[in-house]
Every structure is written in C-alpha cells, then in structure tokens.
Write an enzyme that holds these catalytic residues in place. Structure first.
Site, mmCIF file in Angstrom:
data_model
loop_
_atom_site.group_PDB
_atom_site.id
_atom_site.type_symbol
_atom_site.label_atom_id
_atom_site.label_comp_id
_atom_site.label_asym_id
_atom_site.label_seq_id
_atom_site.Cartn_x
_atom_site.Cartn_y
_atom_site.Cartn_z
ATOM 1 C CB VAL A 12 -0.993 0.003 1.192
ATOM 2 C CG1 VAL A 12 -1.857 1.255 1.165
ATOM 3 C CG2 VAL A 12 -1.882 -1.236 1.149
ATOM 4 C CD GLU A 123 -13.453 6.416 2.494
ATOM 5 O OE1 GLU A 123 -14.023 7.452 2.785
ATOM 6 O OE2 GLU A 123 -14.028 5.301 2.529
ATOM 7 C CB VAL A 126 -13.974 0.062 6.054
ATOM 8 C CG1 VAL A 126 -15.156 -0.865 5.829
ATOM 9 C CG2 VAL A 126 -13.638 0.151 7.530
ATOM 10 N N GLY A 181 -1.874 -14.330 -4.801
ATOM 11 C CA GLY A 181 -1.483 -13.237 -3.908
ATOM 12 C C GLY A 181 -2.663 -12.557 -3.237
ATOM 13 C CD GLU A 184 -1.644 -11.054 4.133
ATOM 14 O OE1 GLU A 184 -0.419 -11.284 4.205
ATOM 15 O OE2 GLU A 184 -2.123 -9.962 3.812
ATOM 16 C CG ASP A 195 -9.976 -8.226 6.657
ATOM 17 O OD1 ASP A 195 -9.016 -7.438 6.706
ATOM 18 O OD2 ASP A 195 -10.891 -8.128 5.812
ATOM 19 C CE LYS A 199 -11.297 -4.930 5.510
ATOM 20 N NZ LYS A 199 -11.161 -5.918 4.417
HETATM 21 N N1 HSE Z 1 -7.297 -9.332 3.361
HETATM 22 C C1 HSE Z 1 -8.206 -8.288 3.036
HETATM 23 C C2 HSE Z 1 -9.234 -8.804 2.019
HETATM 24 C C3 HSE Z 1 -7.429 -7.113 2.501
HETATM 25 O O1 HSE Z 1 -9.048 -9.904 1.490
HETATM 26 O O2 HSE Z 1 -10.225 -8.147 1.770
HETATM 27 C C4 HSE Z 1 -8.093 -5.794 2.664
HETATM 28 O O3 HSE Z 1 -8.397 -5.474 3.985
#
Ligand code: HSE
Length: 399
Positions: A12, A123, A126, A181, A184, A195, A199
């Site tokens: 990023v 921003e 999320v 990719g 992870e 995750d 959010k």
């Molecule tokens: N690992 C997250 C996803 C990345 O797959 O959406 C973005 O937060």
C-alpha cells in the site's frame, strides 16, 4: 505543496507514492499539491525511483516541521500506534489503511487529532478503494442508518466464488487465492472472519458514535463450509457469501459476521472474485449499494491519497472522523431474527421438525441420508436452543 511522509514502503505504501506521482496533475488541481519527502522503512530499495527519499529513522520525519501529512501504511498496532500518536501530537495529520489500529485506537487517535488541530482519516481501512467512510460521514449525514450489510473481505469472496464456479473444495480454493497473492501465507484473519469483523466494527462505531469492540461480535468464518453446502445453495438458486452486518434498531446495535445464503435477486449475489460490496439501508434514501475493489495496491492507496488531499485542504484544522471512547453496548445477538437453512440427517428429521418451524420447501438428493430445510424466521437464541439437543443436525447457514 504539502510535504508528505509515507510510513511503510510495502504494497500500500508504494501504491501511495505511485498515486501521488502518477496523478500529480489532478491532485494539484484539488489541493496545493502533495510531495513525498520521506519514505520510512527498515529496508533499502536500491534501484527504486524513490530510493533517495527512503529513511530508516522516524525522527527525521517527526522533527521536520515541513511535513504536514503522514500516510501510515505499516499495519499492525504497535509501532503504527506509537508513530501515529507522535505525529498527531506534533500537529501532523495522519491518513491510514490500517484497520487494526483504527478499530482498536480510532477513538483515542481522533481525539488526539482534534486536540492538535490536525486530522486522523482512515477511508482506506474499510472496503479498500470503495468510499464508504466518507459516504457514511458526509453523503448520508442526514440519514438514519438502519442497516449495513455486505461483503467486506475480498479473499473469502474469491474462495467462495471459486468453490461455487469451479467446484474447488475450500482448501484448493484457498491455495489458489494464495497463488494469486489474494490470501496471505497465514490466512487466519480472512478465513476466520477477523478482517471483516474489524471492518464492520469500524462502520458500526461511525454510526453509533461509540466504540464497537470487534472481539464482542459474533464471528464465524468460512473454513468449515464444504462443497456440499455450495451444492445446496445452488439447488436453492442461491449462493453463499461471508456477510458482515450491523443492524441498528430499538436503540441497540446488532453486529455479526457469518456465511449467509444469498438469493439470486439480492444484488450482493453478483459480487464475484475479490470484489467487495456493501448495502446500506437508511430511513430516507432506502437501500444504496457501494461496490468496488476492497483490496489491492492502487485501489487502497487511492483512498489513502484521497484523505491526504483532504488534509492538505485543511492544514491547521481538524476534519473530524471518529467516535467517542465510550464503548457501545452491543444488543444481544440472540434476539436477532432471521431464518436458517439446516442440513439434517434423515433419521433426525422428525425430531427436527417438531423442534423447529420449517417452510414447505425441502432440498433432497444433494447428499445421501440427509435433507435440507429452511426455517421460518426465528431468533438466533431460539434457533440455537431448539437444535441444542438434536443429534442429527449436520450444519446450518443463516439467511
Ligand atoms: N485481506 C483483506 C481482504 C485485505 O481480502 O479483503 C483488505 O483489507
């Protein structure tokens, strides 16, 4: 020209530099312009076009009064927290994609920003590049938001999509997501739901104005879903999505992350691949939907840079984005009403139907020795209680 420092030159962070450089013209029409003065990273980047801007010590950034905006793209909640706090206390605005930090310390960091005439904007934390936070804070500011319901994780959406369209089992779809990719090496945060849970906690915090603690949200991931579950969904003309939801009613806030059966008529059913989409139901506007790339270098970086432009237009002032440090009391999820699709062994069908009110439609012939039932709408607590003592329930998916 506003001088910018980028903390972390990973995916990023390098995207942030690329967006600022590639879109210099358009950015300078919308603010005084942005210039990357420093890139903080532990590593060197020989041959990188911006290698001369790489520094290894945070002090060069914090002690440089020219730096007014810091893009934190390090991730994690330890160094990122210390650096963010120091920048805000020095009056430097911080823009971030770091959902872990925002979920955990967003209230404190936005308070510090407000106390030092600068901004803490997030921003990109999320929905990646999808403008959700600004939409909730600004475009929908006259609305009472009643429900947020959507796909907030690209990796799991990809896995479910591949299970559905290529017939891959969960493990094979995950391996494929890792090869591309998307996932992870350690995919826990995605597949177990942490995750999207972070959010939805951030979005629910924005709506309630109080801190929603993600660890208190009922969270189920997708790792136990089988190809049979996908086949049942298909037979019902539906698909399975990992849904993060928050419902605001009767003064309470219900939050949950779990796989759900989604009807073909629901616009979320067409969200494929690694895309994200969120349906927001608000009292005046009714339903509105936000769709796009929820992850990825340039999509996420674009949201970070969008925040940086806003900061550049408000130097010496605070653009407030946040909530109070008071914890929001989540409503008891056992009281939430929904219906369920339930796989039941043939020998337990009688006991199941005696315990749970089901609809007439029954799915048969997908797997030997079992049937699939759809329940009438019932509370989460009522459903769990009803099936607690039944031996033959193979599994269920909320609708
Ligand atoms: N690992 C997250 C996803 C990345 O797959 O959406 C973005 O937060």
């Amino acid at each position: 020209m506003a001088e910018v420092a980028v903390l972390g030159y990973g995916t990023v962070g390098s995207g942030v530099v690329e967006v600022i450089e590639n879109n210099r013209d358009v950015i300078s029409k919308r603010c005084e312009g942005l210039h990357v003065k420093y890139i903080l990273d532990l590593r060197d980047f020989p041959g990188d076009p911006y290698e001369d801007r790489v520094v290894h010590d945070f002090d060069s950034i914090i002690n440089d009064p020219e730096v007014k905006i810091v893009c934190e793209t390090m991730g994690g909640a330890t160094f990122a927290y210390n650096y963010t706090k120091a920048c805000l206390e020095a009056g430097k605005s911080v823009c971030t994609s770091n959902k872990e930090l925002v979920e955990k310390y967003g209230a404190e960091l936005s308070r510090i920003a407000a106390g030092h005439s600068c901004s803490y904007l997030f921003e990109a934390s999320v929905g990646g590049g999808i403008p959700l936070i600004r939409t909730i804070n600004e475009a929908l500011t006259a609305e009472k938001i009643e429900r947020i319901y959507g796909i907030l994780n690209g990796t799991t959406n990809y896995i479910l999509y591949r299970m559905e369209t290529a017939g891959l089992d969960f493990k094979a779809a995950l391996c494929e997501a890792q090869e591309f990719g998307y996932a992870e090496k350690d995919p826990t945060a995605d597949i177990e739901g942490h995750d999207p849970c972070r959010k939805i906690a951030i979005l629910a915090s924005l709506v309630t104005g109080k801190k929603v603690d993600y660890t208190k949200i009922l969270m189920e991931g997708i790792k136990d879903l089988s190809i049979k579950d996908i086949e049942y969904a298909k037979a019902a003309g539906m698909c399975i999505k990992l849904i993060a939801m928050s419902e605001f009613k009767n003064g309470g806030c219900y939050c949950m992350v779990s796989p759900r059966l989604i009807a073909a008529s629901n616009p979320l059913s067409i969200v494929k691949d690694v895309f994200n989409a969120v349906l927001i139901h608000s009292d005046m506007l009714d339903d509105s939907m936000y769709y796009g790339r929820g992850a990825g270098k340039l999509a996420t970086a674009s949201a970070v840079v969008g925040d940086a432009v806003e900061c550049a237009n408000n130097i010496g002032k605070t653009v407030f984005c946040g909530w109070s440090e008071e914890e929001a009391q989540l409503a008891d999820i056992d009281d939430l009403e929904q219906s369920y699709f339930v796989r039941v062994k043939d020998e337990a069908a009688g006991a199941f139907k005696a315990a749970v009110k089901t609809k007439d439609c029954v799915l048969e012939g997908i797997a030997e020795g079992e049937k699939g039932y759809f329940t009438e709408s019932m509370t989460e607590g009522g459903f769990k209680k009803a099936i607690a003592d039944l031996d033959g329930v193979i599994g269920y998916i909320r609708m």
